[in-house]
Write an enzyme that holds these catalytic residues in place. Structure first.
Site, PDB file in Angstrom:
ATOM      1  N   ARG A 128       0.835  -1.199   0.000  1.00  0.00           N
ATOM      2  CA  ARG A 128       0.000   0.000   0.000  1.00  0.00           C
ATOM      3  C   ARG A 128       0.875   1.256   0.000  1.00  0.00           C
ATOM      4  O   ARG A 128       0.576   2.229  -0.698  1.00  0.00           O
ATOM      5  CB  ARG A 128      -0.930   0.010   1.213  1.00  0.00           C
ATOM      6  CG  ARG A 128      -1.747   1.290   1.328  1.00  0.00           C
ATOM      7  CD  ARG A 128      -2.646   1.311   2.574  1.00  0.00           C
ATOM      8  NE  ARG A 128      -3.131   2.661   2.814  1.00  0.00           N
ATOM      9  CZ  ARG A 128      -4.206   3.187   2.244  1.00  0.00           C
ATOM     10  NH1 ARG A 128      -4.910   2.461   1.393  1.00  0.00           N
ATOM     11  NH2 ARG A 128      -4.585   4.419   2.524  1.00  0.00           N
ATOM     12  N   TYR A 184      12.389   2.046   8.685  1.00  0.00           N
ATOM     13  CA  TYR A 184      12.720   2.856   9.858  1.00  0.00           C
ATOM     14  C   TYR A 184      14.098   3.495   9.735  1.00  0.00           C
ATOM     15  O   TYR A 184      14.340   4.586  10.249  1.00  0.00           O
ATOM     16  CB  TYR A 184      12.653   2.010  11.128  1.00  0.00           C
ATOM     17  CG  TYR A 184      11.242   1.678  11.562  1.00  0.00           C
ATOM     18  CD1 TYR A 184      10.363   2.687  11.964  1.00  0.00           C
ATOM     19  CD2 TYR A 184      10.790   0.359  11.586  1.00  0.00           C
ATOM     20  CE1 TYR A 184       9.072   2.388  12.364  1.00  0.00           C
ATOM     21  CE2 TYR A 184       9.505   0.055  11.992  1.00  0.00           C
ATOM     22  CZ  TYR A 184       8.645   1.074  12.382  1.00  0.00           C
ATOM     23  OH  TYR A 184       7.368   0.774  12.778  1.00  0.00           O
ATOM     24  N   ALA A 229      -4.481   1.413  15.923  1.00  0.00           N
ATOM     25  CA  ALA A 229      -5.848   0.958  15.683  1.00  0.00           C
ATOM     26  C   ALA A 229      -6.771   2.166  15.625  1.00  0.00           C
ATOM     27  O   ALA A 229      -6.638   3.085  16.430  1.00  0.00           O
ATOM     28  CB  ALA A 229      -6.276   0.012  16.802  1.00  0.00           C
ATOM     29  N   THR A 240       6.638  -0.669  19.604  1.00  0.00           N
ATOM     30  CA  THR A 240       7.404  -1.338  18.543  1.00  0.00           C
ATOM     31  C   THR A 240       7.892  -0.349  17.476  1.00  0.00           C
ATOM     32  O   THR A 240       8.707  -0.710  16.638  1.00  0.00           O
ATOM     33  CB  THR A 240       6.556  -2.422  17.849  1.00  0.00           C
ATOM     34  OG1 THR A 240       5.481  -1.799  17.121  1.00  0.00           O
ATOM     35  CG2 THR A 240       5.977  -3.394  18.855  1.00  0.00           C
ATOM     36  N   PRO A 283      -4.999   7.261  22.151  1.00  0.00           N
ATOM     37  CA  PRO A 283      -5.259   8.571  22.748  1.00  0.00           C
ATOM     38  C   PRO A 283      -3.988   9.416  22.735  1.00  0.00           C
ATOM     39  O   PRO A 283      -2.978   9.060  23.360  1.00  0.00           O
ATOM     40  CB  PRO A 283      -5.712   8.249  24.169  1.00  0.00           C
ATOM     41  CG  PRO A 283      -5.110   6.913  24.461  1.00  0.00           C
ATOM     42  CD  PRO A 283      -4.991   6.182  23.163  1.00  0.00           C
ATOM     43  N   VAL A 284      -4.017  10.529  22.025  1.00  0.00           N
ATOM     44  CA  VAL A 284      -2.804  11.234  21.649  1.00  0.00           C
ATOM     45  C   VAL A 284      -2.053  11.801  22.839  1.00  0.00           C
ATOM     46  O   VAL A 284      -0.800  11.838  22.831  1.00  0.00           O
ATOM     47  CB  VAL A 284      -3.109  12.328  20.604  1.00  0.00           C
ATOM     48  CG1 VAL A 284      -3.926  13.462  21.193  1.00  0.00           C
ATOM     49  CG2 VAL A 284      -1.831  12.839  19.973  1.00  0.00           C
ATOM     50  N   HIS A 299      -7.460  15.669  24.486  1.00  0.00           N
ATOM     51  CA  HIS A 299      -8.125  15.487  23.200  1.00  0.00           C
ATOM     52  C   HIS A 299      -9.111  14.343  23.389  1.00  0.00           C
ATOM     53  O   HIS A 299      -8.814  13.176  23.149  1.00  0.00           O
ATOM     54  CB  HIS A 299      -7.101  15.151  22.114  1.00  0.00           C
ATOM     55  CG  HIS A 299      -7.715  14.813  20.785  1.00  0.00           C
ATOM     56  ND1 HIS A 299      -8.612  15.623  20.151  1.00  0.00           N
ATOM     57  CD2 HIS A 299      -7.563  13.725  19.985  1.00  0.00           C
ATOM     58  CE1 HIS A 299      -8.982  15.079  19.011  1.00  0.00           C
ATOM     59  NE2 HIS A 299      -8.362  13.913  18.894  1.00  0.00           N
ATOM     60  N   THR A 347     -12.382   9.761  11.067  1.00  0.00           N
ATOM     61  CA  THR A 347     -12.094  11.163  10.768  1.00  0.00           C
ATOM     62  C   THR A 347     -10.674  11.232  10.229  1.00  0.00           C
ATOM     63  O   THR A 347      -9.776  10.589  10.767  1.00  0.00           O
ATOM     64  CB  THR A 347     -12.202  12.056  12.016  1.00  0.00           C
ATOM     65  OG1 THR A 347     -11.085  11.813  12.878  1.00  0.00           O
ATOM     66  CG2 THR A 347     -13.491  11.783  12.783  1.00  0.00           C
TER      67      THR A 347
END
Length: 316
Positions: free
Chosen positions: A42, A67, A82, A103, A123-124, A177, A230
């Site tokens: 992709r 990386y 996720a 990871t 959750p940022v 957030h 979103t």
């Protein structure tokens, strides 16, 4: 002195990542743009597709990488993780996305990377904090997308209400957030006129504005329920933060910033305005809040801290 040649590495190429890549290409903010993801095919396809945009935008070397390509990057943007599902809160994501993050950060650091981390995965606030701890980087070099998107959403809501341009609204959404975020109504302004005064003169009450705040808080759930995710808004917010870094703008933006004494709080990341430049977070601004605002900020911090302690225990 900052380099003229700018390299960005994107980690994760789902809906948010690919929207961010497209926005970055449209604005021509990097001379080299690398996509790193476990879905290599992709990434290759997206890079080929984005390459076709360069004759119409600006010359950019774009490709799928590894990386190790982070070694000489100015900016690494992490959108991997996720996605938030219908009915799921951002904090529900913490366990699975912390495992994914752990990871990712190690091989980036091992590559020799010495630039800026920009985190968008949810959750940022918790993942930005974890990135700083896992990487050992200075706090100023790890930025969360924080309440940048929420602030934009609230600006749009206010702008629509009064038929003005969103950029003319100077109002921040602060805190987590997530569900405990709040709009700083008391200090917000439109054209230097206090928002509450501006609204009152036009027959709009504080209760009306609080409804717009609530609509802002719930907007992500509405979008997710209707289309599954979103991505355009947050990708645009990430692009704006990236521009401030890559162009050394010293721009004041709402981000997920390290809190070290501001608002009477310590040792966490949460949404607040900060000065962003090529070094990352040059300074964190503390808005002089009302008593109600300080109480809301403390409540939001408690929500984050309640999750943060247990979450970090699981990855150390």
């Amino acid at each position: 002195m900052t380099k003229n040649y700018k390299k960005v590495v994107l980690i994760g190429n789902g809906a948010v990542g690919s929207a961010y890549a497209f926005a970055m290409m449209q604005q021509g903010l990097a001379e080299e743009f690398v996509i790193v993801t476990r879905h290599k095919e992709r990434a290759v396809g997206d890079a080929l597709d984005l390459e076709d945009a360069t004759p119409f935008t600006s010359p950019t070397k774009v490709y799928a990488g590894e990386y190790s390509d982070c070694k000489d990057a100015d900016l690494v943007v992490i959108t991997a993780g996720a996605p938030q599902k219908p009915g799921e809160t951002r904090l529900d994501l913490v366990s699975k996305n912390l495992k994914i993050l752990s990871t990712i950060v190690k091989p980036i650091v091992e590559s020799g990377f010495d630039g800026i981390f920009l985190i968008a995965s949810n959750p940022v606030d918790i993942l930005a904090y974890a990135t700083q701890k896992l990487s050992g980087f200075p706090k100023s070099k790890v930025i969360g997308s924080g309440t940048s998107l929420d602030t934009g959403r609230f600006q749009v809501a206010i702008a629509d209400k009064f038929n003005i341009a969103p950029e003319s609204v100077n109002a921040y959404v602060l805190g987590e957030h997530g569900d405990s975020e709040f709009a700083d109504l008391d200090e917000a302004t439109i054209g230097n006129v206090p928002l509450l005064e501006y609204a009152a003169k036009r027959g709009v009450s504080k209760e009306d504005l609080l409804q717009l705040e609530d609509d802002t808080r719930k907007k992500a759930y509405e979008i997710i329920n209707k289309k599954g995710a979103t991505f355009y808004g947050v990708a645009s917010a990430l692009t704006r933060i990236s521009r401030a870094i890559l162009r050394n703008e010293n721009a004041i933006l709402a981000v997920g910033a390290p809190i070290e004494g501001q608002y009477g709080l310590q040792d966490l990341y949460m949404g607040t305005p900060a000065v962003i430049n090529a070094d990352g977070i040059a300074s964190v601004l503390e808005i002089p809040l009302s008593d109600n605002g300080n109480a809301q900020m403390a409540k939001s911090a408690k929500e984050i801290k309640n999750i943060l302690h247990d979450a970090m225990q699981n990855i150390q």
